[in-house]
Write a protein that holds these residues in place. Structure first.
Motif, PDB file in Angstrom:
ATOM      1  N   ALA A  71      21.184  20.809 -25.431  1.00  0.00           N
ATOM      2  CA  ALA A  71      19.963  20.772 -24.590  1.00  0.00           C
ATOM      3  C   ALA A  71      19.282  22.081 -24.466  1.00  0.00           C
ATOM      4  CB  ALA A  71      20.481  20.213 -23.049  1.00  0.00           C
ATOM      5  N   ALA A  72      19.715  23.065 -25.195  1.00  0.00           N
ATOM      6  CA  ALA A  72      19.283  24.508 -25.169  1.00  0.00           C
ATOM      7  C   ALA A  72      17.733  24.380 -25.501  1.00  0.00           C
ATOM      8  CB  ALA A  72      19.822  25.620 -25.943  1.00  0.00           C
ATOM      9  N   VAL A  73      17.113  23.785 -26.503  1.00  0.00           N
ATOM     10  CA  VAL A  73      15.993  23.590 -26.738  1.00  0.00           C
ATOM     11  C   VAL A  73      15.171  23.303 -25.469  1.00  0.00           C
ATOM     12  CG1 VAL A  73      16.216  21.524 -28.130  1.00  0.00           C
ATOM     13  CG2 VAL A  73      14.330  22.898 -28.540  1.00  0.00           C
ATOM     14  N   MET A  74      15.630  22.123 -24.906  1.00  0.00           N
ATOM     15  CA  MET A  74      14.932  21.544 -23.798  1.00  0.00           C
ATOM     16  C   MET A  74      14.920  22.537 -22.535  1.00  0.00           C
ATOM     17  SD  MET A  74      15.055  17.803 -22.256  1.00  0.00           S
ATOM     18  CE  MET A  74      16.465  17.868 -21.179  1.00  0.00           C
ATOM     19  N   ALA A  75      15.955  23.241 -22.411  1.00  0.00           N
ATOM     20  CA  ALA A  75      16.153  24.258 -21.157  1.00  0.00           C
ATOM     21  C   ALA A  75      15.021  25.396 -21.537  1.00  0.00           C
ATOM     22  CB  ALA A  75      17.561  24.647 -21.093  1.00  0.00           C
ATOM     23  N   ARG A  76      15.084  25.798 -22.626  1.00  0.00           N
ATOM     24  CA  ARG A  76      14.134  26.824 -23.107  1.00  0.00           C
ATOM     25  C   ARG A  76      12.593  26.331 -22.736  1.00  0.00           C
ATOM     26  NH1 ARG A  76      17.982  28.062 -27.196  1.00  0.00           N
ATOM     27  NH2 ARG A  76      18.611  30.248 -27.119  1.00  0.00           N
ATOM     28  N   MET A  77      12.216  25.176 -23.292  1.00  0.00           N
ATOM     29  CA  MET A  77      11.172  24.618 -23.064  1.00  0.00           C
ATOM     30  C   MET A  77      10.496  24.440 -21.529  1.00  0.00           C
ATOM     31  SD  MET A  77       9.368  21.613 -21.958  1.00  0.00           S
ATOM     32  CE  MET A  77      10.394  20.047 -22.717  1.00  0.00           C
ATOM     33  N   GLU A  78      11.772  23.933 -20.721  1.00  0.00           N
ATOM     34  CA  GLU A  78      11.379  23.598 -19.280  1.00  0.00           C
ATOM     35  C   GLU A  78      10.858  25.091 -18.497  1.00  0.00           C
ATOM     36  OE1 GLU A  78      13.586  20.204 -17.543  1.00  0.00           O
ATOM     37  OE2 GLU A  78      14.961  20.845 -19.239  1.00  0.00           O
ATOM     38  N   ALA A  79      12.047  26.088 -18.939  1.00  0.00           N
ATOM     39  CA  ALA A  79      11.821  27.512 -18.232  1.00  0.00           C
ATOM     40  C   ALA A  79      10.528  28.160 -18.417  1.00  0.00           C
ATOM     41  CB  ALA A  79      12.699  28.252 -18.667  1.00  0.00           C
ATOM     42  N   GLU A  80       9.851  28.081 -19.908  1.00  0.00           N
ATOM     43  CA  GLU A  80       8.640  28.392 -19.990  1.00  0.00           C
ATOM     44  C   GLU A  80       7.569  27.715 -19.435  1.00  0.00           C
ATOM     45  OE1 GLU A  80       7.850  28.351 -24.425  1.00  0.00           O
ATOM     46  OE2 GLU A  80       9.865  29.380 -24.783  1.00  0.00           O
ATOM     47  N   VAL A  81       7.632  26.198 -19.224  1.00  0.00           N
ATOM     48  CA  VAL A  81       6.708  25.464 -18.671  1.00  0.00           C
ATOM     49  C   VAL A  81       6.770  25.846 -17.321  1.00  0.00           C
ATOM     50  CG1 VAL A  81       5.885  23.311 -17.785  1.00  0.00           C
ATOM     51  CG2 VAL A  81       6.700  23.491 -20.205  1.00  0.00           C
ATOM     52  N   MET A  82       7.757  26.061 -16.495  1.00  0.00           N
ATOM     53  CA  MET A  82       7.671  26.080 -15.042  1.00  0.00           C
ATOM     54  C   MET A  82       7.265  27.666 -14.678  1.00  0.00           C
ATOM     55  SD  MET A  82      11.387  24.659 -13.298  1.00  0.00           S
ATOM     56  CE  MET A  82      12.220  24.653 -14.926  1.00  0.00           C
ATOM     57  N   ILE A  83       7.783  28.662 -15.528  1.00  0.00           N
ATOM     58  CA  ILE A  83       7.344  30.159 -15.342  1.00  0.00           C
ATOM     59  C   ILE A  83       5.801  30.101 -15.640  1.00  0.00           C
ATOM     60  CG2 ILE A  83       7.626  32.416 -15.707  1.00  0.00           C
ATOM     61  CD1 ILE A  83      10.616  31.812 -16.274  1.00  0.00           C
ATOM     62  N   GLY A  84       5.412  29.632 -16.623  1.00  0.00           N
ATOM     63  CA  GLY A  84       4.095  29.585 -17.218  1.00  0.00           C
ATOM     64  C   GLY A  84       3.080  28.864 -16.203  1.00  0.00           C
ATOM     65  N   SER A  85       3.524  27.996 -15.749  1.00  0.00           N
ATOM     66  CA  SER A  85       2.545  27.126 -14.731  1.00  0.00           C
ATOM     67  C   SER A  85       2.331  27.719 -13.284  1.00  0.00           C
ATOM     68  CB  SER A  85       3.206  25.862 -14.559  1.00  0.00           C
ATOM     69  OG  SER A  85       3.206  24.854 -15.641  1.00  0.00           O
ATOM     70  N   VAL A  86       3.689  28.172 -12.911  1.00  0.00           N
ATOM     71  CA  VAL A  86       3.557  29.008 -11.670  1.00  0.00           C
ATOM     72  C   VAL A  86       2.618  29.998 -11.833  1.00  0.00           C
ATOM     73  CG1 VAL A  86       4.867  30.310 -10.019  1.00  0.00           C
ATOM     74  CG2 VAL A  86       5.738  28.309 -10.716  1.00  0.00           C
ATOM     75  N   PRO A 111      -1.628  33.180  -9.333  1.00  0.00           N
ATOM     76  CA  PRO A 111      -1.505  34.339  -9.829  1.00  0.00           C
ATOM     77  C   PRO A 111      -0.860  35.583  -8.895  1.00  0.00           C
ATOM     78  CG  PRO A 111      -3.513  33.572  -9.638  1.00  0.00           C
ATOM     79  CD  PRO A 111      -2.855  32.560  -9.464  1.00  0.00           C
ATOM     80  N   ALA A 112      -0.962  35.222  -7.587  1.00  0.00           N
ATOM     81  CA  ALA A 112      -0.732  36.212  -6.557  1.00  0.00           C
ATOM     82  C   ALA A 112       0.652  35.547  -5.983  1.00  0.00           C
ATOM     83  CB  ALA A 112      -1.893  36.253  -5.503  1.00  0.00           C
ATOM     84  N   ILE A 113       1.367  34.709  -6.366  1.00  0.00           N
ATOM     85  CA  ILE A 113       2.647  34.255  -5.782  1.00  0.00           C
ATOM     86  C   ILE A 113       3.500  35.566  -5.453  1.00  0.00           C
ATOM     87  CG2 ILE A 113       3.991  33.978  -7.736  1.00  0.00           C
ATOM     88  CD1 ILE A 113       4.755  31.185  -6.497  1.00  0.00           C
ATOM     89  N   ARG A 114       4.284  35.382  -4.436  1.00  0.00           N
ATOM     90  CA  ARG A 114       5.150  36.421  -3.939  1.00  0.00           C
ATOM     91  C   ARG A 114       6.238  35.817  -2.858  1.00  0.00           C
ATOM     92  NH1 ARG A 114       0.449  37.085  -1.034  1.00  0.00           N
ATOM     93  NH2 ARG A 114       0.616  37.423   1.132  1.00  0.00           N
TER      94      ARG A 114
END
Length: 390
Positions: free
Chosen positions: A341-356, A361-364
């Motif tokens: 599932a590593a390929v899916m976990a990488r995709m999900e991490a990129e989607v979550m961080i990129g979407s946030v 953009p000013a999240i803290r």
């Protein structure tokens, strides 16, 4: 073991990595002693050498972190060796193709956008775990597995209990394992009647054609649920906490979004993704590891967390460094049992961080970093809450 604050590495693992990298340990359950291997090169050696068997664990009362295993010891990928392992892994890999991930990513991006829109409507401050890191990985997993919308709440509750650990949780963990197996068996039965190209469809078809048994199909689905759902929630929440407590790194990702895949790899190395140790192996003959002689029949655990902080592999390992020279981390294991599932976990991490970062953009952090509550007494590490504002 004691609860560990935030993203602090386990001080015991740090100590044995420095002073006794192949050491003897006891664990809360099971009988006798086990070996613990902590150095990067030694962990890669043990996890790829066929003289260390997971299959030999079955039926033995070995030292363990839990009173009972999460997955079946008689079916599935975790407790078998090649060539049987190779046969089962080949079946599951049909669901983790580049094509299936390309199909899943737009769905994941829509899920993330919907969840973050709801967070924006709720207003600041908001809990990023409750709004994103909790529901998103499970929603993507259910899309991937093929769970019906009306069944999703029950699957989430059972998954939480499945990973329970610690005093008083034994009966709850066993009941959750039974309930989860029943739900997955029911889903596979429906897929035989209503074929689809999701993971349940792949497994049901392979079982119907005699490639795998029904019990193997159920255990394979459980393994994906654990690694693809709850582990991703903990990992991704820890990654966002790491970024929010490293504002320079966060600013850089805003300026250089193309850096995100490389940053995600470093974050996987950096964040402690679990407590304790995972699945053991048994030495099938005498083998020397790191200057210590491990006898045939001895139990061996690998400390992936320690290996990911080994200064021999990663200079200045406790520093989060997006420019680090590439060395393959061990967050997904190594060798034949490397996480599918590593390929899916990488995709999900990129989607979550990129979407946030795109949506806020000013999240803290909305509270001091030391006030963020992390999970307690579970196998998976990660923040319970992540209060943010924007």
């Amino acid at each position: 073991m004691d609860d560990l604050p935030a993203l602090d590495p386990d001080p015991f693992l740090d100590e044995v990595l420095r002073e006794e990298p192949v050491s003897r340990i006891r664990l809360p359950y099971g009988a006798g002693w086990a070996w613990l291997v902590t150095r990067y090169d030694d962990v890669r050696f043990v996890t790829s050498d066929p003289r260390f068997s997971r299959e030999r664990v079955v039926g033995r009362d070995v030292p363990a972190m839990r009173p009972s295993p999460v997955a079946s010891q008689t079916a599935g990928l975790q407790y078998i060796d090649p060539p049987r392992h190779t046969r089962l892994r080949r079946v599951v890999a049909r669901a983790f193709t580049g094509r299936s991930m390309r199909r899943l990513r737009p769905l994941a991006e829509r899920r993330a956008a919907e969840l973050l829109d709801a967070m924006a409507r709720a207003g600041a401050p908001a809990d990023l775990v409750a709004h994103l890191h909790g529901p998103f990985p499970l929603a993507v997993l259910r899309d991937f597995l093929g769970v019906a919308e009306e069944d999703r709440q029950d699957w989430t509750a059972a998954g939480e209990a499945l990973l329970s650990a610690g005093a008083g949780s034994e009966e709850r963990a066993r009941e959750a394992a039974r309930a989860t197996r029943e739900r997955i068996a029911g889903l596979l039965g429906r897929r035989r009647e209503e074929p689809r190209d999701d993971l349940a469809g792949v497994l049901a078809r392979a079982a119907a054609e005699g490639e795998i048994t029904e019990d193997e199909a159920v255990s394979l689905a459980i393994a994906v649920q654990v690694s693809g759902g709850h582990a991703v929630r903990g990992n991704s929440g820890s990654m966002m906490y790491a970024l929010l407590t490293h504002p320079g790194h966060l600013d850089r990702l805003r300026r250089e979004p193309e850096l995100l895949p490389r940053a995600v790899e470093e974050l996987f190395r950096y964040v402690p993704h679990r407590n304790g140790v995972g699945i053991p192996r048994i030495a099938t003959e005498d083998v020397e590891v790191g200057g210590r002689l491990i006898r045939a029949g001895d139990v061996v655990y690998n400390a992936y967390l320690a290996a990911n902080r080994d200064p021999g592999a990663f200079p200045d390992p406790d520093t989060l460094d997006f420019d680090r020279d590439h060395v393959a981390h061990l967050a997904f294991g190594h060798g034949p049992h490397h996480c599918l599932a590593a390929v899916m976990a990488r995709m999900e991490a990129e989607v979550m961080i990129g979407s946030v970062l795109a949506r806020f953009p000013a999240i803290r952090l909305a509270v001091p970093a030391e006030e963020v509550a992390f999970q307690r007494r579970g196998l998976i590490r990660g923040p319970k809450t992540l209060p943010v504002t924007w």
